[in-house]
Design a protein around this motif. Structure first.
Motif, short mmCIF file in Angstrom:
data_model
loop_
_atom_site.label_atom_id
_atom_site.label_comp_id
_atom_site.label_asym_id
_atom_site.label_seq_id
_atom_site.Cartn_x
_atom_site.Cartn_y
_atom_site.Cartn_z
N GLY A 23 0.82 -1.21 0.00
CA GLY A 23 0.00 0.00 0.00
C GLY A 23 0.86 1.26 0.00
O GLY A 23 0.58 2.22 -0.73
N ASP A 24 1.91 1.27 0.83
CA ASP A 24 2.82 2.42 0.85
C ASP A 24 3.54 2.57 -0.49
O ASP A 24 3.73 3.69 -1.00
CB ASP A 24 3.85 2.26 1.97
CG ASP A 24 3.22 2.39 3.35
OD1 ASP A 24 2.17 3.05 3.46
OD2 ASP A 24 3.76 1.81 4.30
N LEU A 25 3.95 1.43 -1.09
CA LEU A 25 4.62 1.49 -2.39
C LEU A 25 3.68 2.06 -3.45
O LEU A 25 4.09 2.87 -4.28
CB LEU A 25 5.07 0.08 -2.80
CG LEU A 25 6.31 -0.47 -2.11
CD1 LEU A 25 6.57 -1.90 -2.56
CD2 LEU A 25 7.53 0.40 -2.41
N TYR A 26 2.43 1.62 -3.41
CA TYR A 26 1.43 2.13 -4.36
C TYR A 26 1.36 3.66 -4.28
O TYR A 26 1.36 4.35 -5.31
CB TYR A 26 0.08 1.50 -4.04
CG TYR A 26 -1.07 1.98 -4.91
CD1 TYR A 26 -1.51 1.25 -6.00
CD2 TYR A 26 -1.74 3.17 -4.62
CE1 TYR A 26 -2.57 1.68 -6.79
CE2 TYR A 26 -2.79 3.62 -5.40
CZ TYR A 26 -3.20 2.87 -6.48
OH TYR A 26 -4.25 3.31 -7.25
N ARG A 32 6.58 -6.30 -7.33
CA ARG A 32 7.92 -5.72 -7.16
C ARG A 32 8.93 -6.25 -8.18
O ARG A 32 9.89 -6.94 -7.83
CB ARG A 32 8.45 -6.01 -5.75
CG ARG A 32 7.58 -5.43 -4.65
CD ARG A 32 8.29 -5.54 -3.32
NE ARG A 32 7.48 -5.04 -2.25
CZ ARG A 32 7.93 -4.66 -1.06
NH1 ARG A 32 9.22 -4.73 -0.81
NH2 ARG A 32 7.13 -4.21 -0.14
N PRO A 33 8.76 -5.97 -9.46
CA PRO A 33 9.76 -6.41 -10.46
C PRO A 33 11.14 -5.82 -10.14
O PRO A 33 11.25 -4.67 -9.73
CB PRO A 33 9.19 -5.87 -11.77
CG PRO A 33 8.24 -4.78 -11.38
CD PRO A 33 7.68 -5.18 -10.06
N PHE A 45 7.85 5.28 -17.36
CA PHE A 45 7.82 5.17 -15.89
C PHE A 45 8.78 4.12 -15.31
O PHE A 45 9.07 4.14 -14.12
CB PHE A 45 6.40 4.80 -15.43
CG PHE A 45 5.35 5.77 -15.85
CD1 PHE A 45 5.36 7.08 -15.38
CD2 PHE A 45 4.34 5.39 -16.74
CE1 PHE A 45 4.39 7.99 -15.79
CE2 PHE A 45 3.38 6.30 -17.14
CZ PHE A 45 3.39 7.60 -16.66
N GLY A 46 9.29 3.20 -16.16
CA GLY A 46 10.07 2.08 -15.66
C GLY A 46 11.22 2.46 -14.75
O GLY A 46 11.32 1.98 -13.61
N PRO A 47 12.17 3.32 -15.22
CA PRO A 47 13.32 3.64 -14.36
C PRO A 47 12.90 4.26 -13.02
O PRO A 47 13.46 3.92 -11.97
CB PRO A 47 14.12 4.62 -15.22
CG PRO A 47 13.73 4.29 -16.63
CD PRO A 47 12.29 3.91 -16.56
N ALA A 48 11.93 5.18 -13.04
CA ALA A 48 11.51 5.84 -11.79
C ALA A 48 10.83 4.83 -10.86
O ALA A 48 11.04 4.86 -9.63
CB ALA A 48 10.56 6.99 -12.10
N PHE A 49 10.01 3.94 -11.42
CA PHE A 49 9.35 2.92 -10.57
C PHE A 49 10.40 2.00 -9.95
O PHE A 49 10.29 1.62 -8.77
CB PHE A 49 8.37 2.10 -11.41
CG PHE A 49 7.07 2.81 -11.72
CD1 PHE A 49 6.84 4.11 -11.28
CD2 PHE A 49 6.06 2.16 -12.44
CE1 PHE A 49 5.63 4.76 -11.57
CE2 PHE A 49 4.86 2.80 -12.72
CZ PHE A 49 4.64 4.10 -12.30
N LEU A 50 11.41 1.60 -10.72
CA LEU A 50 12.46 0.73 -10.18
C LEU A 50 13.21 1.42 -9.04
O LEU A 50 13.59 0.77 -8.05
CB LEU A 50 13.43 0.31 -11.29
CG LEU A 50 12.91 -0.76 -12.27
CD1 LEU A 50 13.88 -0.91 -13.44
CD2 LEU A 50 12.75 -2.10 -11.54
N ASP A 51 13.42 2.73 -9.17
CA ASP A 51 14.09 3.47 -8.08
C ASP A 51 13.27 3.39 -6.79
O ASP A 51 13.81 3.22 -5.70
CB ASP A 51 14.29 4.94 -8.49
CG ASP A 51 15.38 5.11 -9.54
OD1 ASP A 51 16.18 4.17 -9.71
OD2 ASP A 51 15.40 6.18 -10.18
N ALA A 56 12.83 0.80 -1.35
CA ALA A 56 12.00 0.15 -0.33
C ALA A 56 12.54 -1.21 0.07
O ALA A 56 12.06 -1.81 1.04
CB ALA A 56 10.57 0.00 -0.84
N SER A 57 13.50 -1.74 -0.68
CA SER A 57 14.01 -3.10 -0.42
C SER A 57 14.89 -3.11 0.83
O SER A 57 15.54 -2.14 1.16
CB SER A 57 14.81 -3.60 -1.60
OG SER A 57 13.98 -3.68 -2.74
#
Length: 678
Positions: free
Chosen positions: A609-612, A647-648, A666-672, A677-678
């Motif tokens: 939920g926080d990641l979303y 979480r890819p 959005f891919g690079p920003a989402f991966l960041d 969060a890991s």
């Protein structure tokens, strides 16, 4: 398959197990034969419901009462668990739905009454549906000499052998003798894994009082608890009806319940008690084992229970949600005479009658205790405890006195009159009250005549009651209740032992103060939450506690969650209930709020939920591209929920999930976000 802790949080809405639960759950889910003896309200049901979700196949739950089964099935369905019951109380539609769920392999728990095991087709049906575990609720019903004996429970051992599956048996009250019966009859004498977990219910306030206008005592106890759900246990059917009427006349919502009522009338009372807030049921012990309402705030006994086990079981119906609850047990000489007579005049063999007298003695010892009641109660069940601070004797320690001489005088009066008279006549002798009856028998010339004038009549009544409670004297059923001396009294009479008694005569014990469920500041919010709960329950046609129990509402009122994520951390709010009721209760606490997308709502209370939320924020910054000049583009809420949940880890994984067009923006920003969060 999810682990126990995950299921506990996601399905049942709890962050931690109660004491003893986790070990039992792991043992049952591993397929070991298990006998668990846990306190009433200690969470026994979860110890077979959760393993049912961890195992393949169907778990069959054998339970003694239809009302109990229906309540548990409703609670499980409200939590999102596929459960059903096959009972004589089902409608055709309900039975058809159970069979449909079994045929489709959806059902995880099937509740059946023990009587159904007598039907010839039952074994074939249970073999066909793939039973992997048998759970037996209220396993003490297998004991032939117990007051809850159910003959059909004797078939369960045969069923276990026929299906060749593990069996888990649960009960709240089983002494050593009953445990041995359970092991012999359910497990063929083969030792199962046995768990004996503490009998203490620290949230329940314990209190006893000698009878002194008992109706007034009960009415006063109920008056200061008006609006709270309670049970009053009575020794006779007539008393349940008269006391229920008196409570109703005093402005309470009250009704009677006893075995002489028509079945439909009893079902109506059971339904009202489960669905109405603040109803008082005045009942015989016929109202009991099927009661699973978690927010009963008090239990009173207008008459002494049959045994210490009965007392423990009956008060244990209060406060199952863990919030504070109160009890009051009234007793007097007539109760003791009645209970002794019931044992002596029963059909049990001599050794059983002796054991029953021992159980009654233990209860009377608790009633006449001079130090912490909880410690006295727990000692009977083999546990040691320090003074609890939550009983009448810890609240107000009793005044005591050396009663050795007074007791010797009483015993002497009993012996000098040939053990042929009751307490009233004996007190007349001791106080020098020369009645016609006394003079006619020449008892005014006895050496004991008038030797007890230093104690008034009420004081002597208290002494006789206490020494009867300590089993120093007993009513003799063959002499119409005349008092006779037991062997235990002889050392006192001979001057070899002393005795200390309470100087309480028969005055009422101080009333324990009503324990407020929440502070004055939070009380209005708790009332509003209860009103919303009641409305939702009525709309769904279920008892109020199926929505949320009192303890969950208390936590909401005290912590005042502002978001679904915070609401998900409240005890008792699992994923299904959060989805169904979360927004409605947040509205009561905080007023109307912005609607939450269903995809986000499903992630409430989880790290995803926080990641979303972070992904939404990053996406908002890139809707028009990194330079703010590109065509607007955004992922759907369900797609963002997939990213947050799965979480890819690599650009390739992100592209497979989002597609090339969305991954490019959005891919690079989402991966960041995910790496941070890991």
């Amino acid at each position: 398959m999810p682990g126990a802790a995950t299921l506990l949080r996601d399905v049942f809405g709890f962050d931690a197990f109660r004491p003893g639960q986790e070990e039992i759950i792991h043992t049952v889910s591993a397929g070991c034969n298990t006998l668990a003896i846990m306190p009433t309200g200690g969470g026994k049901s979860l110890c077979f419901q959760l393993p049912a979700l961890m195992r393949d196949g169907v778990t069959v739950v054998i339970s003694p009462l239809i009302a109990l089964m229906r309540d548990q099935v409703r609670a499980l369905r409200a939590a999102g668990v596929e459960a059903g019951a096959l009972t004589s109380g089902n409608t055709e539609e309900e039975t058809a739905e159970v069979w449909r769920a079994l045929d489709e392999g959806r059902l995880k728990l099937l509740y059946v009454a023990p009587e159904r095991l007598a039907a010839g087709a039952s074994l074939g049906m249970l073999r066909r549906i793939g039973v992997s575990l048998i759970a037996v609720d209220e396993a003490h019903c297998v004991s032939q000499w117990g007051h809850d004996f159910r003959p059909d429970y004797l078939r369960i051992g045969e069923l276990r052998r026929a299906l060749n599956v593990p069996l888990a048996a649960f009960t709240a009250t089983a002494d050593t003798e009953t445990q041995a019966e359970i092991i012999e009859k359910l497990f063929d004498g083969q030792q199962p894994q046995v768990f004996l977990h503490g009998f203490d219910r620290p949230n329940i306030h314990l209190a006893f009082a000698a009878k002194d206008q008992p109706r007034r005592q009960i009415m006063e106890f109920a008056a200061v608890r008006k609006g709270q759900s309670g049970i009053v246990y009575c020794g006779t059917r007539a008393k349940t009806e008269s006391l229920a009427q008196a409570l109703g006349n005093a402005g309470h919502s009250a009704c009677a319940y006893h075995g002489g009522m028509e079945a439909e009338a009893r079902r109506n009372v059971e339904h009202r008690f489960n669905s109405e807030d603040g109803l008082i049921v005045v009942a015989t012990v016929a109202f009991g084992m099927g009661v699973d309402k978690p927010d009963i705030r008090w239990v009173a006994h207008a008459d002494l229970p049959k045994s210490i086990e009965s007392y423990y079981q009956e008060i244990g119906r209060a406060g199952r949600d863990g919030a504070s609850a109160e009890t009051l047990t009234l007793f007097g000489p007539d109760d003791i005479r009645l209970r002794r007579a019931q044992i002596d005049e029963g059909l049990a063999p001599p050794e059983r009658r002796m054991a029953d007298h021992g159980r009654l003695n233990a209860l009377l010892g608790l009633a006449e205790a001079m130090t912490c009641r909880r410690a006295t109660l727990l000692r009977y069940f083999g546990e040691q405890a320090s003074p609890c601070g939550n009983c009448d004797l810890c609240d107000t320690p009793p005044e005591t006195f050396d009663a050795t001489q007074a007791v010797r005088k009483a015993l002497s009066a009993i012996l000098r009159t040939g053990e042929r008279f009751g307490a009233g006549h004996l007190i007349d002798i001791l106080t020098g009250n020369a009645t016609d009856k006394l003079r006619a028998r020449g008892h005014d010339s006895l050496p004991t005549f008038g030797v007890g004038r230093d104690i008034d009549r009420r004081g002597w009544q208290g002494i006789f009651r206490q020494i009867m409670g300590r089993d120093l004297i007993r009513p003799d059923p063959e002499r119409h209740g005349a008092l006779v001396m037991t062997e235990a009294a002889r050392p006192i009479l001979r001057g070899e032992e002393d005795i200390t008694l309470r100087r309480d005569t028969v005055a009422s014990a101080p009333r324990p103060a009503v324990r407020a469920l929440v502070s004055d500041e939070d009380a209005p919010l708790l009332s509003a939450l209860k009103a919303r709960r009641r409305a939702l329950a009525e709309a769904a046609g279920v008892p109020a506690y199926i929505v949320f129990n009192d303890r969950t509402l208390i936590e909401m009122a005290e912590t005042r969650p502002a978001t679904l994520d915070q609401m998900a951390r409240i005890g008792g709010v699992g994923a299904t209930k959060l989805e169904r009721y979360g927004a409605a209760f947040l509205e009561v606490i905080n007023g109307a709020a912005e609607p939450v997308h269903p995809a986000r709502r499903k992630l409430a209370g989880r790290a995803a939920g926080d990641l979303y939320d972070q992904l939404v924020q990053v996406q908002a910054e890139l809707v028009h591209g990194p330079d703010g000049i590109d065509r607007p583009l955004s992922c759907s809420a369900s797609l963002l929920a997939k990213v947050a949940s799965q979480r890819p880890h690599t650009a390739q994984d992100m592209t497979r999930l989002l597609g090339e067009k969305y991954a490019e923006r959005f891919g690079p920003a989402f991966l960041d976000v995910l790496r941070a969060a890991s």
